[in-house]
Write a protein that holds these residues in place. Structure first.
Motif, mmCIF file in Angstrom:
data_model
loop_
_atom_site.group_PDB
_atom_site.id
_atom_site.type_symbol
_atom_site.label_atom_id
_atom_site.label_comp_id
_atom_site.label_asym_id
_atom_site.label_seq_id
_atom_site.Cartn_x
_atom_site.Cartn_y
_atom_site.Cartn_z
ATOM 1 N N PRO A 159 0.836 -1.213 0.000
ATOM 2 C CA PRO A 159 0.000 0.000 0.000
ATOM 3 C C PRO A 159 0.866 1.257 0.000
ATOM 4 O O PRO A 159 1.992 1.214 0.485
ATOM 5 N N PHE A 160 0.373 2.319 -0.549
ATOM 6 C CA PHE A 160 1.046 3.616 -0.421
ATOM 7 C C PHE A 160 -0.030 4.688 -0.475
ATOM 8 O O PHE A 160 -1.154 4.436 -0.003
ATOM 9 N N ALA A 161 0.250 5.860 -0.961
ATOM 10 C CA ALA A 161 -0.755 6.931 -0.966
ATOM 11 C C ALA A 161 -0.513 7.843 -2.153
ATOM 12 O O ALA A 161 0.633 8.020 -2.584
ATOM 13 N N VAL A 162 -1.585 8.389 -2.695
ATOM 14 C CA VAL A 162 -1.458 9.325 -3.830
ATOM 15 C C VAL A 162 -2.381 10.523 -3.591
ATOM 16 O O VAL A 162 -3.308 10.456 -2.772
ATOM 17 N N GLY A 163 -2.149 11.575 -4.314
ATOM 18 C CA GLY A 163 -3.019 12.747 -4.172
ATOM 19 C C GLY A 163 -2.454 13.949 -4.895
ATOM 20 O O GLY A 163 -1.967 13.824 -6.031
ATOM 21 N N VAL A 164 -2.488 15.083 -4.221
ATOM 22 C CA VAL A 164 -2.088 16.351 -4.850
ATOM 23 C C VAL A 164 -1.230 17.136 -3.858
ATOM 24 O O VAL A 164 -1.151 16.785 -2.675
ATOM 25 N N ARG A 165 -0.595 18.187 -4.358
ATOM 26 C CA ARG A 165 0.030 19.176 -3.456
ATOM 27 C C ARG A 165 -0.989 20.266 -3.204
ATOM 28 O O ARG A 165 -1.689 20.693 -4.129
ATOM 29 N N ILE A 166 -1.090 20.715 -1.993
ATOM 30 C CA ILE A 166 -1.964 21.863 -1.706
ATOM 31 C C ILE A 166 -1.084 23.008 -1.229
ATOM 32 O O ILE A 166 -0.164 22.808 -0.427
ATOM 33 N N GLU A 167 -1.368 24.205 -1.756
ATOM 34 C CA GLU A 167 -0.523 25.365 -1.483
ATOM 35 C C GLU A 167 -1.345 26.504 -0.891
ATOM 36 O O GLU A 167 -2.440 26.813 -1.395
ATOM 37 N N HIS A 168 -0.820 27.086 0.177
ATOM 38 C CA HIS A 168 -1.466 28.235 0.830
ATOM 39 C C HIS A 168 -0.446 29.346 0.986
ATOM 40 O O HIS A 168 0.756 29.092 0.943
ATOM 41 N N ARG A 169 -0.933 30.537 1.292
ATOM 42 C CA ARG A 169 0.007 31.598 1.669
ATOM 43 C C ARG A 169 0.502 31.281 3.084
ATOM 44 O O ARG A 169 -0.298 30.971 3.977
ATOM 45 N N GLN A 170 1.816 31.351 3.274
ATOM 46 C CA GLN A 170 2.380 31.037 4.598
ATOM 47 C C GLN A 170 1.779 31.935 5.674
ATOM 48 O O GLN A 170 1.462 31.491 6.786
ATOM 49 N N SER A 171 1.580 33.208 5.329
ATOM 50 C CA SER A 171 1.075 34.154 6.340
ATOM 51 C C SER A 171 -0.333 33.751 6.802
ATOM 52 O O SER A 171 -0.685 33.934 7.977
ATOM 53 N N ILE A 184 -4.291 10.336 -0.192
ATOM 54 C CA ILE A 184 -5.317 9.335 0.102
ATOM 55 C C ILE A 184 -4.637 7.969 0.036
ATOM 56 O O ILE A 184 -3.904 7.692 -0.925
ATOM 57 N N ASN A 185 -4.890 7.141 1.038
ATOM 58 C CA ASN A 185 -4.221 5.836 1.018
ATOM 59 C C ASN A 185 -4.784 4.952 -0.097
ATOM 60 O O ASN A 185 -5.981 4.989 -0.396
ATOM 61 N N VAL A 186 -3.895 4.197 -0.732
ATOM 62 C CA VAL A 186 -4.335 3.218 -1.741
ATOM 63 C C VAL A 186 -3.733 1.867 -1.369
ATOM 64 O O VAL A 186 -2.669 1.798 -0.740
ATOM 65 N N LEU A 220 -9.097 19.117 -12.045
ATOM 66 C CA LEU A 220 -8.278 17.940 -11.707
ATOM 67 C C LEU A 220 -9.067 16.637 -11.725
ATOM 68 O O LEU A 220 -8.462 15.554 -11.754
ATOM 69 N N HIS A 221 -10.408 16.720 -11.712
ATOM 70 C CA HIS A 221 -11.192 15.481 -11.814
ATOM 71 C C HIS A 221 -10.873 14.747 -13.110
ATOM 72 O O HIS A 221 -11.106 13.554 -13.223
ATOM 73 N N PHE A 278 -12.152 7.740 -7.198
ATOM 74 C CA PHE A 278 -12.157 7.511 -5.745
ATOM 75 C C PHE A 278 -11.170 8.430 -5.028
ATOM 76 O O PHE A 278 -11.384 8.813 -3.884
ATOM 77 N N VAL A 279 -10.099 8.821 -5.713
ATOM 78 C CA VAL A 279 -9.127 9.737 -5.098
ATOM 79 C C VAL A 279 -9.719 11.146 -5.057
ATOM 80 O O VAL A 279 -9.671 11.835 -4.024
ATOM 81 N N ALA A 280 -10.313 11.567 -6.182
ATOM 82 C CA ALA A 280 -10.903 12.919 -6.240
ATOM 83 C C ALA A 280 -12.028 13.048 -5.204
ATOM 84 O O ALA A 280 -12.122 14.063 -4.492
ATOM 85 N N GLU A 281 -12.865 12.009 -5.106
ATOM 86 C CA GLU A 281 -13.975 12.078 -4.124
ATOM 87 C C GLU A 281 -13.447 12.141 -2.704
ATOM 88 O O GLU A 281 -13.964 12.885 -1.861
ATOM 89 N N ALA A 282 -12.408 11.371 -2.431
ATOM 90 C CA ALA A 282 -11.843 11.371 -1.072
ATOM 91 C C ALA A 282 -11.234 12.735 -0.741
ATOM 92 O O ALA A 282 -11.389 13.246 0.378
ATOM 93 N N ILE A 283 -10.563 13.346 -1.721
ATOM 94 C CA ILE A 283 -9.973 14.671 -1.473
ATOM 95 C C ILE A 283 -11.092 15.683 -1.201
ATOM 96 O O ILE A 283 -11.002 16.506 -0.275
ATOM 97 N N ALA A 284 -12.171 15.603 -2.000
ATOM 98 C CA ALA A 284 -13.284 16.554 -1.821
ATOM 99 C C ALA A 284 -13.934 16.357 -0.439
ATOM 100 O O ALA A 284 -14.314 17.331 0.216
ATOM 101 N N GLU A 285 -14.036 15.109 -0.002
ATOM 102 C CA GLU A 285 -14.629 14.858 1.322
ATOM 103 C C GLU A 285 -13.698 15.348 2.441
ATOM 104 O O GLU A 285 -14.136 15.890 3.448
ATOM 105 N N ALA A 286 -12.390 15.168 2.202
ATOM 106 C CA ALA A 286 -11.425 15.500 3.268
ATOM 107 C C ALA A 286 -11.227 17.000 3.446
ATOM 108 O O ALA A 286 -11.012 17.474 4.570
#
Ligand SMILES: Cc1cc2nc3c(=O)[nH]c(=O)nc-3n(C[C@H](O)[C@H](O)[C@H](O)COP(=O)(O)OP(=O)(O)OC[C@H]3O[C@@H](n4cnc5c(N)ncnc54)[C@H](O)[C@@H]3O)c2cc1C
Length: 526
Positions: free
Chosen positions: A280-292, A367-369, A436-437, A443-451
């Protein structure tokens, strides 16, 4: 020396005041303290923000002071020190394949024990590697042999250089001290969340190479392991290719610290009979915010205080689908990086410099796969799964290593993004705004949207409309495990699978510690 825990300094107090506070705890005069060393520094957010230190102090009449102070937070300081194995000799030198943290620390221990290892690394030395990677980030020219995954320093060379670990191991202190002796900042010896940064790793890697060469290691950059020979289940030689020319290297002990990305080498090893399992491992996306924004959410009225480091975060949640979502490899004040190693595939990751002073903070949202998600039940099916994601991201990005990206609000509404809002994506050579959908498995996109909203309820602003998602994060850990026995060898005697790629480590520090363990096993055999 005595060990004192829980010494607190508020944000405006200077470290020099630790001596006075330690003396007060010991009920002695500051002049009686002849030495003070910081063992640990953490930030405590429970009673307003403050630093909490553990220190070791040398004090006159130590036994008397200890008896007198009667405080559970004061004990005798007895550090456990890592001891190298006794030196050994060997006619055929052991071979270390890979110069990531696993291979580097294995080679160091072998060399310190008198074994003059041969070290094979398919990528370039860090100086040339930096130029090659800079070109890729500038114009999308990918070198499939030397990149963010391959080359001196391995996958962690372009990273935030976080040195966290969830486990205790006497080797960790040895690793940190070695890095400091090679130029890494001393703060890694005591910070609760130590990090080196790409710029400092660049220096440490060069100094570590010099030390290895001085100890007699034979380091070969641009040399790729392409095959192995065995006789009666025992390794006898390695096939190596350098500048297009193959050669054979007699070898009875090969430590394979390959990392999670050399799919060609993994396929070769599988084809010659090395046992492997899908993991098992995990896949997904990078999420970026302003540090401030993240600092304001976590530090509140203290945000921006000159003595506070930039904030980071660690988030996770369980989803109704039974999957889990979690943050991973968060890079405060850093940038999202193009981390591909194969042509026609887009991979994202993150890095920071020691100062962590860039505008954005980025982290993986994963998201874990499990093997049940892979296209087949073949042991290497996880690689096929990763490749599908990376190819889809490459196509959606425009086919030139730009990565597909989307604002969080648009992602949640299934609406393609047209332009960035308050967060400017940092990925180079650039992003393509899209939905990105179109590249993530449903299943990854839905999990990200739920999370996203769940994690947003834990950290204000995490699911902010303008936060940027960049796809795809597919190399969080190895999709394959190479089982090994108690002697650290796999089913072929003389092969020691090691580190992240073999499934025995997750991160720089644990890979380095695993490298040392495998080196100890080789030395024990000799
Ligand atoms: C961008 C990025 C940021 C990261 N940030 C962090 C972080 O902040 N903190 C953290 O703990 N971890 C981080 N990681 C993960 C960390 O880098 C890895 O866990 C770690 O490097 C694994 O060490 P390793 O020695 O097992 O393998 P690697 O570091 O992957 O090294 C493997 C080496 O083997 C070489 N190799 C592969 N095949 C062959 C072959 N056939 N012949 C010769 N050489 C070969 C490769 O070129 C490579 O240099 C990050 C990873 C990336 C990609």
């Amino acid at each position: 020396m005595l060990r004192l825990e829980g010494i607190k300094l508020n944000l405006d107090e200077k470290q020099a005041q630790l001596k006075d506070k330690a003396a007060a705890r010991l009920r002695c005069r500051p002049e009686e303290i002849t030495d003070l060393r910081i063992l640990r520094r953490a930030i405590d957010a429970r009673e307003g923000l403050q630093f909490v230190y553990t220190v070791a102090v040398a004090v006159k009449n130590e036994n008397q002071v200890l008896r007198r102070c009667r405080d559970k937070r004061v004990t005798v300081y007895m550090p456990e020190k890592y001891r190298l194995p006794a030196p050994v000799a060997c006619d055929t030198p052991p071979v270390v394949v890979g110069m990531g943290p696993g291979g580097l620390f294995a080679a160091l221990v072998l060399a310190k024990c008198g074994l003059r290892p041969i070290v094979l690394e398919r990528g370039e030395a860090v100086e040339q590697r930096c130029e090659t990677v800079a070109r890729f980030w500038r114009d999308g020219t990918l070198n499939t042999e030397s990149n963010v995954q391959f080359g001196e320093g391995g996958a962690g060379a372009f990273s935030d250089g976080k040195l966290n670990t969830g486990t205790k191991d006497v080797r960790h202190r040895f690793i940190l001290e070695q890095l400091v002796s090679c130029g890494a900042p001393e703060t890694i010896l005591y910070d609760a969340k130590p990090h080196v940064g790409t710029d400092m790793l660049y220096i440490a890697l060069q100094n570590m190479r010099r030390e290895l060469l001085a100890l007699g290691a034979d380091i070969r950059f641009g040399h790729r392991l392409t095959g192995i020979d065995t006789a009666d289940g025992q390794l006898t030689s390695l096939h190596v290719t350098a500048q297009g020319e193959p050669y054979t290297l007699p070898c009875r002990h090969a430590l394979l610290a390959l990392g999670h990305s050399p799919r060609d080498t993994v396929e070769m090893l599988y084809s010659v009979g090395v046992h492997m399992e899908a993991k098992p491992f995990a896949v997904g996306v990078r999420i970026e915010h302003r540090q401030s924004d993240m600092d304001a959410a976590q530090y509140r009225r203290y945000a921006g205080h000159a003595n506070l480091p930039v904030s980071t975060y660690k988030l996770s949640c369980h989803l109704d689908s039974g999957r889990s979502a979690f943050s991973f490899c968060v890079c405060p004040g850093g940038q999202v990086v193009a981390a591909a190693s194969e042509a026609g595939r887009v991979v994202t990751n993150g890095m920071s410099e020691y100062a962590r002073d860039k505008e954005n903070i980025n982290g993986a949202l994963l998201i874990n796969v499990t093997p049940a998600d892979f296209p087949t039940d073949h042991p290497l099916a996880g690689i096929a799964f990763q490749r599908q994601l990376e190819e889809a991201a490459y196509a959606l990005g425009g086919g030139d290593y730009r990565a597909p990206a989307q604002r969080v609000e648009d992602f949640l509404l299934h609406r393609p993004t047209e332009k960035a809002g308050s967060v400017t994506p940092s990925y180079r050579p650039g992003v393509t705004y899209t939905d990105l959908h179109r590249c993530l498995p449903p299943f990854v996109a839905e999990a990200i949207a739920e999370a996203l909203p769940i994690l947003g309820s834990k950290l204000r602003g995490y699911d902010a409309p303008d936060a940027i998602l960049t796809a795809v994060e597919s190399r969080s850990s190895s999709p394959v495990k190479i089982p090994r026995g108690e002697d650290y060898q796999c089913n072929i005697r003389g092969i020691y699978p090691c580190g992240e790629g073999a499934g025995y480590a997750g991160g720089i520090l644990s890979a380095a510690a695993d490298g040392i363990r495998c080196a100890e096993a080789i030395i024990a055999t000799l």
